[in-house]
Design a protein around this motif. Structure first.
Motif, mmCIF file in Angstrom:
data_model
loop_
_atom_site.group_PDB
_atom_site.id
_atom_site.type_symbol
_atom_site.label_atom_id
_atom_site.label_comp_id
_atom_site.label_asym_id
_atom_site.label_seq_id
_atom_site.Cartn_x
_atom_site.Cartn_y
_atom_site.Cartn_z
ATOM 1 N N THR A 24 -13.338 -1.224 10.789
ATOM 2 C CA THR A 24 -13.757 0.053 10.224
ATOM 3 C C THR A 24 -13.019 1.166 10.955
ATOM 4 O O THR A 24 -13.021 1.233 12.184
ATOM 5 C CB THR A 24 -15.270 0.242 10.359
ATOM 6 N N ARG A 25 -12.370 2.036 10.181
ATOM 7 C CA ARG A 25 -11.521 3.070 10.756
ATOM 8 C C ARG A 25 -12.118 4.453 10.512
ATOM 9 O O ARG A 25 -12.736 4.687 9.483
ATOM 10 C CB ARG A 25 -10.126 3.055 10.112
ATOM 11 N N PRO A 26 -11.909 5.351 11.441
ATOM 12 C CA PRO A 26 -12.249 6.741 11.154
ATOM 13 C C PRO A 26 -11.355 7.269 10.044
ATOM 14 O O PRO A 26 -10.216 6.827 9.880
ATOM 15 C CB PRO A 26 -11.984 7.464 12.487
ATOM 16 N N GLY A 27 -11.847 8.208 9.281
ATOM 17 C CA GLY A 27 -11.114 8.676 8.116
ATOM 18 C C GLY A 27 -9.818 9.379 8.422
ATOM 19 O O GLY A 27 -9.011 9.591 7.518
ATOM 20 N N ALA A 28 -9.596 9.714 9.691
ATOM 21 C CA ALA A 28 -8.382 10.463 10.032
ATOM 22 C C ALA A 28 -7.115 9.691 9.684
ATOM 23 O O ALA A 28 -6.052 10.274 9.485
ATOM 24 C CB ALA A 28 -8.387 10.803 11.522
ATOM 25 N N GLU A 29 -7.228 8.349 9.585
ATOM 26 C CA GLU A 29 -6.034 7.563 9.279
ATOM 27 C C GLU A 29 -5.631 7.684 7.817
ATOM 28 O O GLU A 29 -4.468 7.496 7.474
ATOM 29 C CB GLU A 29 -6.289 6.095 9.632
ATOM 30 N N GLU A 30 -6.584 7.950 6.936
ATOM 31 C CA GLU A 30 -6.339 8.217 5.515
ATOM 32 C C GLU A 30 -5.427 7.181 4.867
ATOM 33 O O GLU A 30 -4.394 7.513 4.291
ATOM 34 C CB GLU A 30 -5.748 9.622 5.337
ATOM 35 N N LEU A 31 -5.787 5.932 4.977
ATOM 36 C CA LEU A 31 -5.069 4.888 4.256
ATOM 37 C C LEU A 31 -5.552 4.861 2.809
ATOM 38 O O LEU A 31 -6.701 5.151 2.511
ATOM 39 C CB LEU A 31 -5.311 3.525 4.906
ATOM 40 N N SER A 32 -4.669 4.488 1.897
ATOM 41 C CA SER A 32 -5.054 4.367 0.498
ATOM 42 C C SER A 32 -5.902 3.116 0.302
ATOM 43 O O SER A 32 -6.005 2.262 1.193
ATOM 44 C CB SER A 32 -3.809 4.286 -0.387
ATOM 45 N N GLU A 33 -6.510 3.004 -0.893
ATOM 46 C CA GLU A 33 -7.297 1.815 -1.199
ATOM 47 C C GLU A 33 -6.450 0.553 -1.073
ATOM 48 O O GLU A 33 -6.892 -0.461 -0.532
ATOM 49 C CB GLU A 33 -7.879 1.914 -2.618
ATOM 50 N N VAL A 34 -5.220 0.610 -1.586
ATOM 51 C CA VAL A 34 -4.345 -0.560 -1.544
ATOM 52 C C VAL A 34 -3.996 -0.922 -0.106
ATOM 53 O O VAL A 34 -4.021 -2.100 0.287
ATOM 54 C CB VAL A 34 -3.069 -0.316 -2.370
ATOM 55 N N GLU A 35 -3.674 0.076 0.709
ATOM 56 C CA GLU A 35 -3.330 -0.185 2.108
ATOM 57 C C GLU A 35 -4.521 -0.755 2.875
ATOM 58 O O GLU A 35 -4.356 -1.566 3.795
ATOM 59 C CB GLU A 35 -2.855 1.106 2.770
ATOM 60 N N THR A 36 -5.723 -0.349 2.501
ATOM 61 C CA THR A 36 -6.925 -0.871 3.139
ATOM 62 C C THR A 36 -7.194 -2.310 2.720
ATOM 63 O O THR A 36 -7.553 -3.168 3.533
ATOM 64 C CB THR A 36 -8.137 0.005 2.783
ATOM 65 N N LEU A 37 -6.991 -2.587 1.444
ATOM 66 C CA LEU A 37 -7.389 -3.872 0.881
ATOM 67 C C LEU A 37 -6.396 -5.003 1.118
ATOM 68 O O LEU A 37 -6.799 -6.148 1.370
ATOM 69 C CB LEU A 37 -7.598 -3.728 -0.625
ATOM 70 N N MET A 38 -5.116 -4.722 1.007
ATOM 71 C CA MET A 38 -4.128 -5.809 0.969
ATOM 72 C C MET A 38 -4.208 -6.765 2.161
ATOM 73 O O MET A 38 -4.196 -7.991 1.979
ATOM 74 C CB MET A 38 -2.717 -5.254 0.799
ATOM 75 N N PRO A 39 -4.302 -6.281 3.404
ATOM 76 C CA PRO A 39 -4.397 -7.229 4.517
ATOM 77 C C PRO A 39 -5.638 -8.121 4.426
ATOM 78 O O PRO A 39 -5.582 -9.302 4.781
ATOM 79 C CB PRO A 39 -4.459 -6.312 5.746
ATOM 80 N N VAL A 40 -6.752 -7.544 3.946
ATOM 81 C CA VAL A 40 -7.995 -8.311 3.832
ATOM 82 C C VAL A 40 -7.862 -9.381 2.757
ATOM 83 O O VAL A 40 -8.266 -10.539 2.951
ATOM 84 C CB VAL A 40 -9.180 -7.366 3.516
ATOM 85 N N LEU A 41 -7.291 -9.017 1.605
ATOM 86 C CA LEU A 41 -7.109 -9.986 0.524
ATOM 87 C C LEU A 41 -6.153 -11.100 0.937
ATOM 88 O O LEU A 41 -6.386 -12.282 0.646
ATOM 89 C CB LEU A 41 -6.594 -9.277 -0.728
#
Length: 353
Positions: A24-41
Motif C-alpha cells: 500500500t502506497r501513499p498517494g504521492a506516488e500517483e501511479l496509474s491503475e495499470v501501473e498499480t495492477l500489472m505487477p500484482v496480476l
C-alpha cells in the motif's frame, strides 16, 4: 416463526489457488491503475502458470467515484490485456464482492477458472469526504458526516454500552500493527473522540488479486487449495438511526449461511478498519481466544480501499496454502459502520473429494 436459515452446501467445489497483492502506497506516488495492477496480476498468474487468456472469467472490484473518473475500470483492463478477448465483469465495490460473483459463475458450471482483482486510489480525493457520498441522500449525506466521525459514533456507542473502552481499542491497534510487522508508535491524539490515530486505518493506494478454480483443476494448480466451503453477504438498514451500532446481525446471518458455526475455526481475517469494529465483529461471530484474529495485521494496519476486503480473503487463503491454517473465516465490509458484510469459510484439503 420462520425457521433459522440453513447452511448452503455448494454442489461444486471451488478453491482459491493463488493470491498476490501490492504494497500500500501513499498517494504521492500517483501511479496509474495499470501501473498499480500489472505487477500484482503477473505475480498471481505466475503462481499458477496460467495466462490471462487461460481464464474462463475475469471480475474486478473498484470505485469510479473514488478514482474521480468515469469508467476508470475500463482503463485498468489494459493491465489484464486487450487480446485475446475475455469474459469480464465488474462490481462497483470492494473486490470481495467480485470474488463472490466469480464464485457463483463457477458454481453454475459456466467457468472452471476465474481471475479476480481489485484496486483503490484513495489519494484521488479527500477520502473522508468522498465516503460520505454513499450515505442516505435525503437525511444523512447533506450533513456531510465523514467516515471517521461515523466510526467514532459507533465506538462511543460501544463504550457507553459497556462493551469496550479506550484501553481495549488501543490494545487492538497495537496488536494489529505488531502482527503486520510495523513499528509501534504512540497511540496519538484524538481524531474524532473517542478514536485516536492508533484506532484508525492508514490511507493509501493498492491492489490485490486471486485465482479461483474448480475441483481437480484447483488441485492441479495448487498443492493445498483453500476450498470455499460457503460464502454469503447481507446488508443492514440504510438509516443509521434504525440500527443497533453495537451489533452486526448481517455479519452473524452471513456467517451462519456460510457455515462458520458448523465446526471450530482456527483463523479469522476480519475487515475492521477501525479498532471498535473488531469488537463488534468478534461478538457477532462469537470468536474466542482459540481463534487467531487478523494474523496479517488486518485492515487497521493496512487498508487499501476497494481491495482490503479481497485482501482478507487472500490472506486467509494464503495461510491455508502454506499449512498455517485448516479452517479460516474471511470477512469483508462496505459502507459506514459495517453496513454490508460478506463472510466466507475456507478450508484446507481433506479426504472428501
Amino acid at each position: 416463526m420462520p425457521s433459522a436459515p440453513q447452511t448452503q452446501t455448494p454442489a461444486r467445489r471451488v478453491a482459491i489457488v493463488a493470491y498476490a497483492r501490492s504494497a500500500t502506497r501513499p498517494g504521492a506516488e500517483e501511479l496509474s491503475e495499470v501501473e498499480t495492477l500489472m505487477p500484482v496480476l503477473h505475480e498471481v498468474l505466475a503462481r499458477t502458470g496460467l495466462r490471462t487468456g487461460d481464464m474462463d472469467f475475469t471480475c474486478s472490484g473498484s470505485s469510479d467515484y473514488l478514482a474521480g473518473r468515469a469508467f476508470s475500470f475500463t482503463m485498468a483492463l489494459d493491465g489484464v490485456g486487450a487480446w485475446p478477448p475475455i469474459s469480464e465483469s465488474h462490481v462497483e465495490t470492494d473486490g470481495a464482492w467480485a470474488l463472490y460473483e466469480a464464485w457463483v459463475k463457477i458454481l453454475t458450471g459456466a467457468a472452471d477458472t476465474a481471475l479476480v482483482y481489485a484496486y483503490g486510489t484513495s489519494s484521488a480525493g479527500r477520502l473522508r469526504d468522498v465516503l460520505s457520498r454513499q450515505l442516505d441522500p435525503y437525511y444523512t449525506a447533506p450533513l456531510w458526516p465523514d467516515s471517521v466521525s461515523l466510526a467514532a459514533l459507533q465506538a462511543q456507542t460501544l463504550i457507553d454500552d459497556g462493551r469496550t473502552d479506550e484501553a481495549e481499542l488501543a490494545a487492538i491497534g497495537a496488536r494489529s500493527r505488531a502482527d503486520a510487522g510495523l513499528e509501534q508508535r504512540e497511540h496519538g491524539e484524538y481524531i474524532v473522540r473517542p478514536l485516536r490515530a492508533g484506532d484508525c486505518p492508514p490511507v493509501g493506494d493498492g491492489a490485490a488479486a486471486v485465482v479461483l478454480a474448480a475441483g481437480d483443476r484447483a488441485r492441479d494448480l495448487c498443492e493445498r487449495p483453500a476450498w470455499i466451503r460457503g460464502m454469503d453477504h447481507r446488508i443492514e438498514a440504510h438509516g443509521l438511526g434504525v440500527r443497533d451500532l453495537t451489533d452486526s446481525p448481517s455479519t452473524r446471518l452471513a456467517a451462519r449461511r456460510a457455515g462458520a458455526f458448523d465446526r471450530p475455526l482456527d483463523t479469522a481475517e476480519l475487515h475492521a478498519p477501525f479498532a471498535s469494529q473488531e469488537v463488534v465483529l468478534r461478538r457477532a461471530l462469537t470468536l474466542d481466544s482459540r481463534v487467531r484474529v487478523n494474523p496479517s495485521g488486518g485492515a487497521l494496519a493496512d487498508n487499501p480501499m476497494m481491495a482490503a476486503g479481497l485482501v482478507r480473503l487472500g490472506e486467509a487463503a494464503a495461510r491455508i496454502h502454506r499449512g498455517a491454517s485448516d479452517r479460516a473465516l474471511a470477512h469483508a465490509t462496505s459502507g459506514p459502520c459495517l453496513q454490508q458484510n460478506l463472510v466466507a469459510v475456507l478450508e484446507g484439503e481433506s479426504d472428501e473429494r
